[in-house]
Design a protein around this motif. Structure first.
Motif, PDB file in Angstrom:
ATOM      1  N   GLY A  11       1.098  -1.250   0.094  1.00 40.74           N
ATOM      2  CA  GLY A  11      -0.095   0.052   0.002  1.00 40.74           C
ATOM      3  C   GLY A  11       0.783   1.109  -0.254  1.00 40.74           C
ATOM      4  N   ALA A  12       0.260   2.228   0.255  1.00 47.44           N
ATOM      5  CA  ALA A  12       0.868   3.770   0.151  1.00 47.44           C
ATOM      6  C   ALA A  12       2.020   3.724   0.958  1.00 47.44           C
ATOM      7  CB  ALA A  12      -0.129   4.770   0.416  1.00 47.44           C
ATOM      8  N   GLU A  17       8.552   6.709   1.466  1.00 45.63           N
ATOM      9  CA  GLU A  17       9.921   7.111   1.520  1.00 45.63           C
ATOM     10  C   GLU A  17      10.517   7.695   0.317  1.00 45.63           C
ATOM     11  OE1 GLU A  17      12.067   4.786   4.732  1.00 45.63           O
ATOM     12  OE2 GLU A  17      10.055   3.745   4.595  1.00 45.63           O
ATOM     13  N   THR A  22       1.008   9.236   1.629  1.00 44.88           N
ATOM     14  CA  THR A  22      -0.019   8.411   2.017  1.00 44.88           C
ATOM     15  C   THR A  22      -1.440   8.800   1.911  1.00 44.88           C
ATOM     16  OG1 THR A  22       0.273   8.540   4.306  1.00 44.88           O
ATOM     17  CG2 THR A  22       1.612   6.803   3.232  1.00 44.88           C
ATOM     18  N   PHE A  23      -2.439   8.042   2.305  1.00 42.03           N
ATOM     19  CA  PHE A  23      -3.989   8.659   2.245  1.00 42.03           C
ATOM     20  C   PHE A  23      -4.154   8.880   3.305  1.00 42.03           C
ATOM     21  CE2 PHE A  23      -3.529   5.657  -1.407  1.00 42.03           C
ATOM     22  CZ  PHE A  23      -3.787   6.585  -2.374  1.00 42.03           C
ATOM     23  N   ARG A  24      -3.916   8.302   4.665  1.00 38.66           N
ATOM     24  CA  ARG A  24      -4.725   8.182   5.875  1.00 38.66           C
ATOM     25  C   ARG A  24      -3.787   8.965   6.954  1.00 38.66           C
ATOM     26  NH1 ARG A  24      -6.690   4.613   2.920  1.00 38.66           N
ATOM     27  NH2 ARG A  24      -8.901   4.937   2.361  1.00 38.66           N
ATOM     28  N   HIS A 108      -5.878  -1.401  -8.104  1.00 42.48           N
ATOM     29  CA  HIS A 108      -6.377  -0.288  -7.695  1.00 42.48           C
ATOM     30  C   HIS A 108      -6.206   0.481  -9.368  1.00 42.48           C
ATOM     31  CE1 HIS A 108      -7.192  -0.197  -3.236  1.00 42.48           C
ATOM     32  NE2 HIS A 108      -8.030  -1.181  -3.927  1.00 42.48           N
ATOM     33  N   PHE A 151     -13.785   4.388  -5.099  1.00 42.37           N
ATOM     34  CA  PHE A 151     -14.612   3.961  -3.870  1.00 42.37           C
ATOM     35  C   PHE A 151     -15.915   3.404  -4.659  1.00 42.37           C
ATOM     36  CE2 PHE A 151     -11.336   6.077  -1.572  1.00 42.37           C
ATOM     37  CZ  PHE A 151     -11.190   5.203  -0.563  1.00 42.37           C
ATOM     38  N   SER A 177      -2.808   0.499   5.638  1.00 44.65           N
ATOM     39  CA  SER A 177      -3.629   0.675   6.936  1.00 44.65           C
ATOM     40  C   SER A 177      -4.575  -0.324   6.955  1.00 44.65           C
ATOM     41  CB  SER A 177      -4.343   1.914   6.792  1.00 44.65           C
ATOM     42  OG  SER A 177      -5.108   2.124   5.854  1.00 44.65           O
ATOM     43  N   ASN A 201       4.743  -2.549   8.724  1.00 43.76           N
ATOM     44  CA  ASN A 201       4.070  -1.636   8.649  1.00 43.76           C
ATOM     45  C   ASN A 201       4.948  -0.302   9.757  1.00 43.76           C
ATOM     46  OD1 ASN A 201       2.062  -0.449   7.050  1.00 43.76           O
ATOM     47  ND2 ASN A 201       0.793   0.119   8.852  1.00 43.76           N
ATOM     48  N   LEU A 202       4.484   0.885   9.477  1.00 50.28           N
ATOM     49  CA  LEU A 202       5.042   1.751  10.417  1.00 50.28           C
ATOM     50  C   LEU A 202       4.642   1.524  11.563  1.00 50.28           C
ATOM     51  CD1 LEU A 202       7.154   3.878  10.070  1.00 50.28           C
ATOM     52  CD2 LEU A 202       5.373   5.484   9.724  1.00 50.28           C
ATOM     53  N   ASP A 203       3.197   1.294  11.746  1.00 49.02           N
ATOM     54  CA  ASP A 203       2.464   1.168  13.137  1.00 49.02           C
ATOM     55  C   ASP A 203       1.343  -0.192  12.804  1.00 49.02           C
ATOM     56  OD1 ASP A 203       0.812   2.351  11.407  1.00 49.02           O
ATOM     57  OD2 ASP A 203       1.196   4.289  12.562  1.00 49.02           O
ATOM     58  N   GLY A 217       8.157  -0.486  11.657  1.00 46.12           N
ATOM     59  CA  GLY A 217       9.327   0.285  11.343  1.00 46.12           C
ATOM     60  C   GLY A 217       9.073   0.869   9.967  1.00 46.12           C
ATOM     61  N   ALA A 219       9.423   0.973   6.035  1.00 45.38           N
ATOM     62  CA  ALA A 219       9.471   0.095   4.954  1.00 45.38           C
ATOM     63  C   ALA A 219      10.996   0.047   4.373  1.00 45.38           C
ATOM     64  CB  ALA A 219       8.384   0.161   3.717  1.00 45.38           C
TER      65      ALA A 219
HETATM   66  N1  APR Z   1       6.962   2.502   6.157  1.00 44.93           N
HETATM   67  C1  APR Z   1       5.969   1.598   6.446  1.00 44.93           C
HETATM   68  N2  APR Z   1       5.031   1.842   6.538  1.00 44.93           N
HETATM   69  C2  APR Z   1       4.304   3.148   6.352  1.00 44.93           C
HETATM   70  C3  APR Z   1       5.442   4.231   6.094  1.00 44.93           C
HETATM   71  C4  APR Z   1       6.687   3.731   5.955  1.00 44.93           C
HETATM   72  N3  APR Z   1       7.625   4.599   5.487  1.00 44.93           N
HETATM   73  N4  APR Z   1       4.718   5.289   6.126  1.00 44.93           N
HETATM   74  C5  APR Z   1       3.474   5.233   6.385  1.00 44.93           C
HETATM   75  N5  APR Z   1       3.137   3.972   6.557  1.00 44.93           N
HETATM   76  C6  APR Z   1       1.953   3.088   6.771  1.00 44.93           C
HETATM   77  C7  APR Z   1       1.115   4.094   7.727  1.00 44.93           C
HETATM   78  O1  APR Z   1       1.317   3.756   8.910  1.00 44.93           O
HETATM   79  C8  APR Z   1      -0.547   3.455   7.200  1.00 44.93           C
HETATM   80  O2  APR Z   1      -0.886   2.457   7.993  1.00 44.93           O
HETATM   81  O3  APR Z   1       1.272   2.852   5.690  1.00 44.93           O
HETATM   82  C9  APR Z   1      -0.096   2.832   5.808  1.00 44.93           C
HETATM   83  C10 APR Z   1      -0.666   3.746   4.514  1.00 44.93           C
HETATM   84  O4  APR Z   1      -2.175   3.690   4.561  1.00 44.93           O
HETATM   85  P1  APR Z   1      -3.186   4.449   3.763  1.00 44.93           P
HETATM   86  O5  APR Z   1      -2.625   5.621   3.657  1.00 44.93           O
HETATM   87  O6  APR Z   1      -4.539   4.145   4.261  1.00 44.93           O
HETATM   88  O7  APR Z   1      -2.916   3.764   2.350  1.00 44.93           O
HETATM   89  P2  APR Z   1      -3.440   2.351   1.789  1.00 44.93           P
HETATM   90  O8  APR Z   1      -3.465   1.299   2.864  1.00 44.93           O
HETATM   91  O9  APR Z   1      -2.400   1.987   0.555  1.00 44.93           O
HETATM   92  O10 APR Z   1      -4.733   2.589   1.184  1.00 44.93           O
HETATM   93  C11 APR Z   1      -5.368   1.952   0.448  1.00 44.93           C
HETATM   94  O11 APR Z   1      -7.345   3.385   0.006  1.00 44.93           O
HETATM   95  O12 APR Z   1      -7.553   5.490  -0.777  1.00 44.93           O
HETATM   96  C12 APR Z   1      -7.563   4.263  -1.190  1.00 44.93           C
HETATM   97  O13 APR Z   1      -7.320   3.349  -3.274  1.00 44.93           O
HETATM   98  C13 APR Z   1      -6.744   4.041  -2.165  1.00 44.93           C
HETATM   99  O14 APR Z   1      -5.155   2.304  -2.457  1.00 44.93           O
HETATM  100  C14 APR Z   1      -5.731   3.186  -1.678  1.00 44.93           C
HETATM  101  C15 APR Z   1      -6.343   2.520  -0.507  1.00 44.93           C
END
Ligand code: APR
Length: 233
Positions: A11-12, A17, A22-24, A108, A151, A177, A201-203, A217, A219
Protein backbone atom coordinates in the motif's frame (compact mmCIF):
# COMPACT_ATOMS: atom_id res chain seq x y z
CA UNK A 1 15.06 -22.61 1.38
CA UNK A 2 13.77 -19.95 -1.05
CA UNK A 3 10.65 -21.92 -1.94
CA UNK A 4 6.94 -21.96 -1.18
CA UNK A 5 4.27 -19.71 -2.62
CA UNK A 6 4.28 -16.06 -1.60
CA UNK A 7 1.69 -13.33 -2.05
CA UNK A 8 2.69 -9.81 -1.07
CA UNK A 9 0.25 -6.91 -0.78
CA UNK A 10 1.61 -3.36 -0.74
CA UNK A 11 0.00 0.00 0.00
CA UNK A 12 0.90 3.66 0.08
CA UNK A 13 3.35 3.17 2.98
CA UNK A 14 5.90 1.47 0.70
CA UNK A 15 6.08 4.57 -1.51
CA UNK A 16 6.07 7.09 1.36
CA UNK A 17 9.86 7.22 1.61
CA UNK A 18 10.09 7.83 -2.13
CA UNK A 19 8.21 11.05 -1.46
CA UNK A 20 4.59 10.12 -2.26
CA UNK A 21 1.98 10.98 0.36
CA UNK A 22 -0.04 8.23 2.01
CA UNK A 23 -3.81 8.61 2.17
CA UNK A 24 -4.65 8.37 5.81
CA UNK A 25 -1.77 10.13 7.53
CA UNK A 26 -2.58 13.37 9.35
CA UNK A 27 -1.32 15.30 6.31
CA UNK A 28 -3.06 12.92 3.90
CA UNK A 29 -5.53 15.45 2.58
CA UNK A 30 -4.88 16.85 -0.86
CA UNK A 31 -5.46 20.59 -0.85
CA UNK A 32 -8.17 20.14 1.74
CA UNK A 33 -10.06 17.39 -0.12
CA UNK A 34 -10.98 14.08 1.44
CA UNK A 35 -9.80 11.19 -0.76
CA UNK A 36 -13.45 10.16 -1.08
CA UNK A 37 -14.33 13.56 -2.58
CA UNK A 38 -11.97 13.14 -5.50
CA UNK A 39 -11.90 9.35 -5.82
CA UNK A 40 -15.46 8.33 -6.61
CA UNK A 41 -17.39 8.08 -9.90
CA UNK A 42 -19.87 10.56 -8.41
CA UNK A 43 -17.10 13.10 -7.79
CA UNK A 44 -15.97 12.71 -11.42
CA UNK A 45 -19.52 13.20 -12.73
CA UNK A 46 -19.98 16.25 -10.50
CA UNK A 47 -16.64 17.96 -11.09
CA UNK A 48 -14.42 16.29 -13.70
CA UNK A 49 -12.01 19.25 -13.75
CA UNK A 50 -11.26 18.86 -10.05
CA UNK A 51 -10.77 15.10 -10.31
CA UNK A 52 -8.49 15.49 -13.36
CA UNK A 53 -6.51 18.16 -11.51
CA UNK A 54 -6.08 15.79 -8.56
CA UNK A 55 -4.80 12.89 -10.68
CA UNK A 56 -2.78 15.12 -13.03
CA UNK A 57 -0.86 16.36 -9.97
CA UNK A 58 -0.36 12.83 -8.66
CA UNK A 59 0.76 11.54 -12.10
CA UNK A 60 3.28 14.36 -12.35
CA UNK A 61 4.59 13.80 -8.82
CA UNK A 62 4.84 10.02 -9.29
CA UNK A 63 7.00 10.61 -12.35
CA UNK A 64 9.42 12.75 -10.36
CA UNK A 65 10.26 10.24 -7.61
CA UNK A 66 12.40 7.09 -7.52
CA UNK A 67 11.80 3.58 -6.17
CA UNK A 68 13.26 3.14 -2.68
CA UNK A 69 15.09 0.27 -0.96
CA UNK A 70 11.81 -1.49 -0.12
CA UNK A 71 10.68 -1.62 -3.79
CA UNK A 72 14.13 -2.83 -4.80
CA UNK A 73 14.23 -5.50 -2.10
CA UNK A 74 10.92 -6.99 -3.30
CA UNK A 75 12.24 -7.15 -6.87
CA UNK A 76 15.35 -8.92 -5.54
CA UNK A 77 13.26 -11.40 -3.58
CA UNK A 78 11.18 -12.22 -6.67
CA UNK A 79 14.28 -12.67 -8.85
CA UNK A 80 15.79 -15.15 -6.41
CA UNK A 81 12.67 -17.03 -5.36
CA UNK A 82 11.92 -20.57 -6.52
CA UNK A 83 8.22 -20.83 -5.65
CA UNK A 84 5.26 -18.82 -6.99
CA UNK A 85 5.58 -15.13 -6.29
CA UNK A 86 2.79 -12.60 -6.76
CA UNK A 87 3.03 -8.93 -5.85
CA UNK A 88 -0.33 -7.20 -5.56
CA UNK A 89 -0.22 -3.45 -5.11
CA UNK A 90 -2.94 -1.00 -4.21
CA UNK A 91 -0.61 1.75 -5.40
CA UNK A 92 -1.23 3.53 -8.66
CA UNK A 93 2.40 4.67 -9.03
CA UNK A 94 4.85 2.65 -11.16
CA UNK A 95 7.60 2.31 -8.55
CA UNK A 96 7.41 -1.49 -8.26
CA UNK A 97 7.87 -2.08 -11.99
CA UNK A 98 10.55 0.61 -12.16
CA UNK A 99 12.40 -1.28 -9.39
CA UNK A 100 12.23 -4.49 -11.46
CA UNK A 101 9.20 -6.39 -10.14
CA UNK A 102 7.71 -8.67 -12.79
CA UNK A 103 4.73 -10.62 -11.53
CA UNK A 104 2.79 -7.58 -10.42
CA UNK A 105 -0.90 -6.67 -10.34
CA UNK A 106 -2.17 -3.12 -9.88
CA UNK A 107 -5.51 -3.90 -8.25
CA UNK A 108 -6.50 -0.20 -7.96
CA UNK A 109 -5.37 0.81 -11.45
CA UNK A 110 -2.47 2.95 -12.67
CA UNK A 111 -1.79 6.65 -13.01
CA UNK A 112 -0.13 6.10 -16.38
CA UNK A 113 -3.19 4.50 -17.86
CA UNK A 114 -6.32 6.05 -19.31
CA UNK A 115 -9.77 4.54 -19.83
CA UNK A 116 -12.16 5.87 -22.45
CA UNK A 117 -15.78 5.88 -21.30
CA UNK A 118 -16.95 6.15 -24.93
CA UNK A 119 -15.20 3.12 -26.47
CA UNK A 120 -14.10 1.23 -23.32
CA UNK A 121 -10.42 1.01 -24.35
CA UNK A 122 -7.57 1.31 -21.83
CA UNK A 123 -4.23 2.73 -22.99
CA UNK A 124 -0.95 4.13 -21.70
CA UNK A 125 -1.20 7.79 -20.73
CA UNK A 126 1.56 10.32 -20.03
CA UNK A 127 1.04 13.91 -18.94
CA UNK A 128 -2.14 15.71 -17.99
CA UNK A 129 -5.56 14.29 -18.78
CA UNK A 130 -7.58 17.55 -18.47
CA UNK A 131 -11.34 17.68 -19.23
CA UNK A 132 -10.93 18.31 -22.99
CA UNK A 133 -8.78 15.20 -23.56
CA UNK A 134 -9.06 13.10 -26.70
CA UNK A 135 -9.22 9.28 -26.82
CA UNK A 136 -6.32 7.87 -28.88
CA UNK A 137 -8.56 5.01 -29.98
CA UNK A 138 -11.99 6.46 -30.88
CA UNK A 139 -11.01 10.17 -30.74
CA UNK A 140 -14.05 11.07 -28.59
CA UNK A 141 -13.44 14.31 -26.74
CA UNK A 142 -13.47 14.59 -22.96
CA UNK A 143 -14.31 10.94 -22.38
CA UNK A 144 -10.98 9.64 -21.04
CA UNK A 145 -10.89 9.15 -17.27
CA UNK A 146 -8.03 8.09 -15.03
CA UNK A 147 -7.75 4.27 -15.06
CA UNK A 148 -8.05 4.24 -11.28
CA UNK A 149 -10.39 2.07 -9.23
CA UNK A 150 -12.44 4.56 -7.25
CA UNK A 151 -14.48 3.95 -4.12
CA UNK A 152 -17.53 1.91 -5.05
CA UNK A 153 -15.81 0.31 -8.09
CA UNK A 154 -14.56 -3.25 -8.49
CA UNK A 155 -10.80 -3.78 -8.08
CA UNK A 156 -8.96 -5.40 -10.98
CA UNK A 157 -7.71 -8.98 -11.19
CA UNK A 158 -9.67 -10.28 -8.20
CA UNK A 159 -9.94 -13.83 -9.57
CA UNK A 160 -6.19 -14.17 -10.02
CA UNK A 161 -5.54 -12.65 -6.62
CA UNK A 162 -8.02 -14.91 -4.82
CA UNK A 163 -6.58 -17.99 -6.52
CA UNK A 164 -3.04 -17.03 -5.46
CA UNK A 165 -4.18 -16.30 -1.90
CA UNK A 166 -5.84 -19.70 -1.63
CA UNK A 167 -2.64 -21.53 -2.50
CA UNK A 168 -0.04 -19.36 -0.83
CA UNK A 169 2.17 -20.48 2.05
CA UNK A 170 3.08 -16.97 3.13
CA UNK A 171 1.12 -13.73 2.89
CA UNK A 172 2.91 -10.46 3.61
CA UNK A 173 1.24 -7.07 3.88
CA UNK A 174 3.48 -4.00 3.57
CA UNK A 175 2.65 -0.34 4.16
CA UNK A 176 -1.12 -0.51 4.14
CA UNK A 177 -3.55 0.67 6.80
CA UNK A 178 -5.98 -2.20 6.23
CA UNK A 179 -8.83 0.30 5.95
CA UNK A 180 -10.03 -0.53 2.43
CA UNK A 181 -11.67 -3.80 1.37
CA UNK A 182 -11.32 -6.16 -0.41
CA UNK A 183 -7.53 -5.79 0.04
CA UNK A 184 -7.93 -5.55 3.81
CA UNK A 185 -9.54 -9.01 3.77
CA UNK A 186 -6.71 -10.80 1.91
CA UNK A 187 -4.98 -11.68 5.17
CA UNK A 188 -8.01 -13.62 6.34
CA UNK A 189 -8.39 -15.52 3.06
CA UNK A 190 -4.74 -16.57 3.23
CA UNK A 191 -4.68 -17.28 6.95
CA UNK A 192 -7.76 -19.51 7.05
CA UNK A 193 -6.34 -21.52 4.14
CA UNK A 194 -3.26 -22.23 6.26
CA UNK A 195 -0.76 -19.57 5.17
CA UNK A 196 1.57 -17.82 7.58
CA UNK A 197 0.92 -14.10 7.68
CA UNK A 198 3.33 -11.21 8.27
CA UNK A 199 2.68 -7.50 8.55
CA UNK A 200 5.42 -4.93 7.85
CA UNK A 201 4.17 -1.43 8.62
CA UNK A 202 5.15 1.74 10.41
CA UNK A 203 2.55 1.01 13.06
CA UNK A 204 -0.09 -1.70 13.66
CA UNK A 205 -2.68 -1.65 10.86
CA UNK A 206 -6.43 -1.95 11.43
CA UNK A 207 -6.22 -5.69 10.70
CA UNK A 208 -3.12 -6.25 12.77
CA UNK A 209 -4.69 -8.97 14.90
CA UNK A 210 -5.04 -11.26 11.86
CA UNK A 211 -1.27 -11.45 11.37
CA UNK A 212 0.93 -14.11 12.98
CA UNK A 213 3.99 -11.86 12.98
CA UNK A 214 4.64 -8.12 12.87
CA UNK A 215 7.58 -5.91 12.02
CA UNK A 216 6.98 -2.28 12.78
CA UNK A 217 9.23 0.38 11.28
CA UNK A 218 9.91 2.19 8.00
CA UNK A 219 9.52 -0.02 4.93
CA UNK A 220 12.91 1.04 3.52
CA UNK A 221 14.57 -0.55 6.56
CA UNK A 222 12.25 -3.43 7.48
CA UNK A 223 11.62 -4.82 3.99
CA UNK A 224 15.31 -5.19 2.94
CA UNK A 225 16.05 -6.75 6.34
CA UNK A 226 13.24 -9.28 5.95
CA UNK A 227 14.19 -10.05 2.33
CA UNK A 228 17.82 -10.67 3.34
CA UNK A 229 16.60 -13.17 5.95
CA UNK A 230 14.34 -14.89 3.41
CA UNK A 231 17.16 -15.25 0.91
CA UNK A 232 19.67 -16.64 3.39
CA UNK A 233 17.30 -18.98 5.28
N1 APR B 1 6.98 2.44 6.02
C1 APR B 1 6.00 1.55 6.30
N2 APR B 1 4.71 1.89 6.48
C2 APR B 1 4.40 3.19 6.38
C3 APR B 1 5.36 4.19 6.09
C4 APR B 1 6.71 3.77 5.91
N3 APR B 1 7.68 4.63 5.64
N4 APR B 1 4.73 5.39 6.06
C5 APR B 1 3.44 5.17 6.32
N5 APR B 1 3.23 3.84 6.52
C6 APR B 1 1.98 3.14 6.80
C7 APR B 1 0.97 3.97 7.59
O1 APR B 1 1.22 3.79 8.99
C8 APR B 1 -0.35 3.36 7.16
O2 APR B 1 -0.71 2.27 7.99
O3 APR B 1 1.35 2.88 5.57
C9 APR B 1 -0.06 2.85 5.74
C10 APR B 1 -0.67 3.67 4.64
O4 APR B 1 -2.06 3.57 4.74
P1 APR B 1 -3.05 4.37 3.77
O5 APR B 1 -2.60 5.78 3.68
O6 APR B 1 -4.43 4.10 4.26
O7 APR B 1 -2.81 3.70 2.34
P2 APR B 1 -3.36 2.33 1.75
O8 APR B 1 -3.52 1.32 2.83
O9 APR B 1 -2.49 2.00 0.60
O10 APR B 1 -4.78 2.78 1.22
C11 APR B 1 -5.57 1.81 0.56
O11 APR B 1 -7.23 3.40 -0.04
O12 APR B 1 -7.55 5.60 -0.68
C12 APR B 1 -7.59 4.28 -1.10
O13 APR B 1 -7.35 3.37 -3.24
C13 APR B 1 -6.65 4.04 -2.23
O14 APR B 1 -5.10 2.24 -2.60
C14 APR B 1 -5.60 3.13 -1.63
C15 APR B 1 -6.38 2.42 -0.54
Amino acid sequence: MKSGNIVILTGAGISAESGLQTFRAADGLWEGHKVEDVATPEAFARDPALVHQFYDARRKRAGEVEPNEAHRALARLEANWNGDFLLVTQNVDALHERAGSQNLLHMHGELNSGWCLACGERFAWEGDMVPGNSCPNCHASGMVRPDIVWFGEMPYEMERIEAALRKCDLFVSIGTSGAVYPAAGFVQTAKYRGARTLEINLDPSMGSLFFDAHRHGPASVEVPKWVAEMLTA
